[in-house]
Design an enzyme around this catalytic site. Structure first.
Site, PDB file in Angstrom:
ATOM      1  N   GLY A  24     -25.467 -23.733  37.780  1.00  0.00           N
ATOM      2  CA  GLY A  24     -24.507 -23.148  38.725  1.00  0.00           C
ATOM      3  C   GLY A  24     -24.164 -24.064  39.878  1.00  0.00           C
TER       4      GLY A  24
ATOM      5  N   VAL B 120     -40.389 -21.901  43.741  1.00  0.00           N
ATOM      6  CA  VAL B 120     -40.231 -21.973  45.212  1.00  0.00           C
ATOM      7  C   VAL B 120     -41.010 -20.892  45.958  1.00  0.00           C
ATOM      8  CG1 VAL B 120     -38.007 -23.182  45.299  1.00  0.00           C
ATOM      9  CG2 VAL B 120     -38.052 -20.662  45.126  1.00  0.00           C
TER      10      VAL B 120
ATOM     11  N   ALA C  51     -31.984 -22.338  45.819  1.00  0.00           N
ATOM     12  CA  ALA C  51     -32.598 -21.403  44.858  1.00  0.00           C
ATOM     13  C   ALA C  51     -32.428 -19.972  45.347  1.00  0.00           C
ATOM     14  CB  ALA C  51     -34.086 -21.721  44.693  1.00  0.00           C
TER      15      ALA C  51
ATOM     16  N   GLY D  89     -24.947  -2.219  46.412  1.00  0.00           N
ATOM     17  CA  GLY D  89     -25.844  -2.667  45.340  1.00  0.00           C
ATOM     18  C   GLY D  89     -26.640  -3.911  45.680  1.00  0.00           C
ATOM     19  N   GLN D  90     -26.564  -4.358  46.944  1.00  0.00           N
ATOM     20  CA  GLN D  90     -27.249  -5.620  47.285  1.00  0.00           C
ATOM     21  C   GLN D  90     -28.049  -5.532  48.591  1.00  0.00           C
ATOM     22  OE1 GLN D  90     -24.248  -8.873  46.976  1.00  0.00           O
ATOM     23  NE2 GLN D  90     -25.508  -9.488  45.246  1.00  0.00           N
TER      24      GLN D  90
ATOM     25  N   TYR E 197     -30.574  -8.466  48.470  1.00  0.00           N
ATOM     26  CA  TYR E 197     -29.954  -9.805  48.511  1.00  0.00           C
ATOM     27  C   TYR E 197     -29.294 -10.079  49.874  1.00  0.00           C
ATOM     28  CZ  TYR E 197     -26.759 -13.565  46.863  1.00  0.00           C
ATOM     29  OH  TYR E 197     -26.068 -14.736  46.684  1.00  0.00           O
TER      30      TYR E 197
ATOM     31  N   GLY F 171     -18.267 -17.519  48.775  1.00  0.00           N
ATOM     32  CA  GLY F 171     -17.793 -16.230  48.283  1.00  0.00           C
ATOM     33  C   GLY F 171     -18.137 -16.136  46.810  1.00  0.00           C
TER      34      GLY F 171
ATOM     35  N   ILE G  83     -18.134 -17.228  43.237  1.00  0.00           N
ATOM     36  CA  ILE G  83     -17.965 -18.521  42.561  1.00  0.00           C
ATOM     37  C   ILE G  83     -18.193 -18.297  41.063  1.00  0.00           C
ATOM     38  CG2 ILE G  83     -18.793 -20.934  42.507  1.00  0.00           C
ATOM     39  CD1 ILE G  83     -17.609 -19.988  45.270  1.00  0.00           C
TER      40      ILE G  83
END
Ligand code: CAA
Length: 249
Positions: free
Chosen positions: A18, A65, A92, A152-153, A156, A187, A189
């Site tokens: 990615g 990590v 990461a 939903g995040q 994150y 944003g 990607i």
């Protein structure tokens, strides 16, 4: 204006796919000696081949990590065998998307450990060397969703907003020593992470992007390569949005 990173050593976490792979490639093309870590052997081998085919020398380490001691050893190994680390890109990161009412503690913890603990595990053993040598670049890959939130995040977005807090504090600690610390907030990607969003939802998201398309990993790598250059010495503690106009601050 040319970006010349000849002689610099860079560590890009999660660089085998990615956005990370595009960052490794552009830093290496700019002359840096690039190192990265991986967890997934299959992805790592494909990445190694891609870099070799492009004539680029990238060193890869199998280190998680979230493993504080493993990261410390990796840093030691890179500094002894490749060179003192001048550039760190904390790339990461994972998603475990679901609404909070359904989120398990495991889904919360995994995202915290990989996206946030990694900042400590990677930067802590590196920062002293950078400040004592008087030059360094640390770039943290945050997210548009850390700036605006996203259904939903909750896990994150907590980590991505938190990353920028880390950026601003560390930027102040090291500013007088020639080290800059910045966040880049991509944003949506075109990567596996975004392609994992159900198509119907993804199409709705793309419809909200003023430029009318997903971004490319290369567009993120380009700004990072610039931030890592000497030209960007006056940019620190910033959060740079690269989102096709989806969220204007
Ligand atoms: N806008 C409005 N409503 C939404 C919505 C949206 N974008 N997404 C979900 N909802 C609604 C649903 O319709 C549902 O409503 P009802 O209960 O009234 O039917 C409710 O929110 C959520 O339903 P669930 O509790 O069943 O949802 P879930 O726990 O199964 O989660 C989801 C669904 C995972 C959130 C799914 O909607 C999704 O994948 N959304 C996209 C999340 C996203 O954008 N992730 C980004 C990944 S890429 C990335 O993170 C990289 C980066 O940095 C940009």
């Amino acid at each position: 204006m040319q970006t010349d990173l000849t002689g610099k050593t860079a560590l890009v976490t999660g660089g085998t796919g990615g956005i990370g792979a595009a960052i490794c490639k552009q830093l290496a093309e700019s002359g840096a000696k690039v190192t990265t870590n991986y967890r997934n052997e299959e992805k790592a081998q494909a990445f190694k081949k891609e870099m070799q085919d492009a004539g680029l020398d990238v060193h890869i380490y199998q280190v998680d990590v979230t493993d504080t001691e493993g990261c410390r050893k990796m840093v030691e190994d890179i500094e002894n065998n490749v060179g003192p680390i001048d550039i760190v890109v904390n790339n990461a990161g994972i998603t475990k998307d679901t609404t909070l009412r359904k989120m398990t503690k495991e889904q919360w913890d995994q995202v915290m450990r990989i996206n946030l603990d990694s900042l400590y595990n990677i930067c802590q053993p590196i920062v002293e060397g950078m400040t004592s040598r008087g030059w360094g670049r640390i770039v943290n890959i945050s997210s548009i969703n850390g700036q605006k939130g996203q259904i939903g995040q909750t896990n994150y977005t907590t980590t991505k907003a938190g990353m920028h807090g880390f950026t601003m504090s560390l930027a102040q600690e090291v500013a007088r020593k020639g080290v800059t610390v910045n966040s880049v907030s991509p944003g949506y990607i075109a990567t596996d992470m975004v392609m994992a969003v159900p198509e119907e939802i993804r199409e709705k998201i793309i419809a909200q992007i003023p430029v009318g398309r997903l971004g490319t990993p290369e567009e993120i790598a380009a700004i990072i390569t610039f931030i890592c250059s000497d030209h960007a010495g006056f940019i620190t503690g910033a959060d740079i949005s690269v989102n096709g106009g989806q969220h204007m601050m």
